[in-house]
Write a protein that holds these residues in place. Structure first.
Motif, PDB file in Angstrom:
ATOM      1  N   THR A  25       0.845  -1.185   0.000  1.00  0.00           N
ATOM      2  CA  THR A  25       0.000   0.000   0.000  1.00  0.00           C
ATOM      3  C   THR A  25       0.883   1.239   0.000  1.00  0.00           C
ATOM      4  OG1 THR A  25      -1.654   1.253   1.241  1.00  0.00           O
ATOM      5  CG2 THR A  25      -0.132  -0.106   2.515  1.00  0.00           C
ATOM      6  N   PHE A  26       0.394   2.296  -0.640  1.00  0.00           N
ATOM      7  CA  PHE A  26       1.137   3.561  -0.675  1.00  0.00           C
ATOM      8  C   PHE A  26       0.651   4.515   0.405  1.00  0.00           C
ATOM      9  CE2 PHE A  26       1.736   1.880  -4.945  1.00  0.00           C
ATOM     10  CZ  PHE A  26       3.085   2.147  -5.174  1.00  0.00           C
ATOM     11  N   ALA A  27      -0.067   3.974   1.387  1.00  0.00           N
ATOM     12  CA  ALA A  27      -0.626   4.824   2.438  1.00  0.00           C
ATOM     13  C   ALA A  27       0.468   5.505   3.257  1.00  0.00           C
ATOM     14  CB  ALA A  27      -1.527   3.995   3.353  1.00  0.00           C
ATOM     15  N   SER A  28       1.580   4.809   3.488  1.00  0.00           N
ATOM     16  CA  SER A  28       2.663   5.400   4.278  1.00  0.00           C
ATOM     17  C   SER A  28       3.349   6.540   3.526  1.00  0.00           C
ATOM     18  CB  SER A  28       3.688   4.322   4.642  1.00  0.00           C
ATOM     19  OG  SER A  28       3.118   3.402   5.541  1.00  0.00           O
ATOM     20  N   PHE A  29       3.453   6.424   2.199  1.00  0.00           N
ATOM     21  CA  PHE A  29       4.020   7.514   1.409  1.00  0.00           C
ATOM     22  C   PHE A  29       3.098   8.734   1.459  1.00  0.00           C
ATOM     23  CE2 PHE A  29       6.153   3.808  -0.282  1.00  0.00           C
ATOM     24  CZ  PHE A  29       7.441   4.258  -0.495  1.00  0.00           C
ATOM     25  N   LYS A  30       1.798   8.483   1.382  1.00  0.00           N
ATOM     26  CA  LYS A  30       0.828   9.572   1.478  1.00  0.00           C
ATOM     27  C   LYS A  30       0.880  10.206   2.869  1.00  0.00           C
ATOM     28  CE  LYS A  30      -4.049  10.627   0.620  1.00  0.00           C
ATOM     29  NZ  LYS A  30      -4.254  11.408   1.857  1.00  0.00           N
ATOM     30  N   TYR A  31       1.011   9.352   3.889  1.00  0.00           N
ATOM     31  CA  TYR A  31       1.102   9.852   5.260  1.00  0.00           C
ATOM     32  C   TYR A  31       2.354  10.717   5.430  1.00  0.00           C
ATOM     33  CZ  TYR A  31       1.061   9.808  10.380  1.00  0.00           C
ATOM     34  OH  TYR A  31       1.024  10.178  11.697  1.00  0.00           O
TER      35      TYR A  31
END
Length: 286
Positions: free
Chosen positions: A63-69
């Motif tokens: 998931t790219f959620a950590s990059f967005k975070y």
């Protein structure tokens, strides 16, 4: 028959020895690559607190959620990367220019006190980096009052003794006859340096560029000392903001670390040819 057996056994011993060397090098390579692999894999995990992270060698999800975070965490996330690029690029360019000039002077020019001055520079290389931090901090912050500025981040690394030594040693191997021929043609010292010495020194300049950029980009302690606002922090210092008093957001921190590693990979692979040539210069005679 005994003589034949001895000759037949030698290839087997050599093959066994090569296999052991190959396995040892493979294990060493895996141990070197594993931290990078773990950093990248961890960056694709969910941005949860450290206590909720399930560590595993193989990723369970991407998931790219950590990059967005990471980019949504603060308005300064992009500024951290920009600051690092400005500082590392400026330090890299200044070192290539000034260190090559100094290397040319020490290797090809004859002036009074050259040997003593170069010896002093070599002695200064033996002084630990940590010893110079306090007087350097007092000079930059208290005397010049440059705290929290690009000048404070750039000035201490504008040229290093190691790069001067590297350039001097390489340029000493360039034949003096080339310079004499250029002087006969009416070339000035700067023309010889710019049009002859620099093109012949592109391998060592590439090595200097890569090593200097990586060192400046990865520096943590000095930017931490001379910056006091988030807007002037570099990416390495900015990553510490994901560590709080009670917990740490591992995945977003790893995402930022992965992003911060990309420029170094791009620079290295773009100059890989010259870097390998510079490392192997002098290894083969003739």
């Amino acid at each position: 028959m005994a003589l034949y057996s001895n000759h037949a056994g030698k290839p087997r011993v050599k093959t066994f020895r090569n296999s052991i060397i190959f396995i040892a090098l493979l294990l060493f390579a895996l141990a070197t690559i594993f931290p990078i692999y773990f950093m990248v894999i961890s960056s694709f995990a969910d941005p949860v607190e450290a206590g909720a992270v399930s560590y595993s060698i193989l990723p369970s999800k991407f998931t790219f959620a950590s990059f967005k975070y990471f980019f949504d965490y603060s308005e300064y996330s992009y500024r951290w990367i920009l600051n690092s690029l400005i500082v590392a690029t400026t330090v890299m360019v200044s070192n290539v220019i000034f260190a090559s000039m100094a290397g040319y002077a020490f290797s090809k020019l004859r002036f009074k006190g050259r040997g003593v001055l170069f010896a002093v520079l070599l002695v200064s290389m033996m002084i630990p980096y940590q010893v110079t931090q306090v007087p350097l901090y007092i000079l930059v912050v208290n005397v010049f009052e440059l705290q929290n500025t690009y000048s404070a981040l750039i000035m201490p690394g504008i040229v290093t003794v190691y790069n001067i030594f590297l350039a001097k040693q390489f340029m000493s191997s360039i034949p003096n006859e080339i310079m004499e021929s250029a002087k006969i043609e009416g070339c000035s010292q700067f023309t010889i340096y710019w049009r002859i010495i620099l093109p012949l020194s592109k391998t060592v300049l590439a090595v200097m560029a890569i090593l200097t950029f990586m060192d400046s980009w990865n520096t943590f302690f000095w930017p931490l000392l001379v910056t006091n606002t988030m807007g002037m922090q570099t990416i390495q210092v900015g990553l510490k903001n994901f560590r709080f008093a009670n917990t740490t957001f591992i995945a977003p921190m790893m995402a930022g670390a992965t992003i911060s590693a990309l420029p170094m990979f791009i620079l290295f692979f773009s100059l890989q040819k010259y870097f390998l040539e510079g490392v192997t210069v002098g290894a083969v005679k003739g």
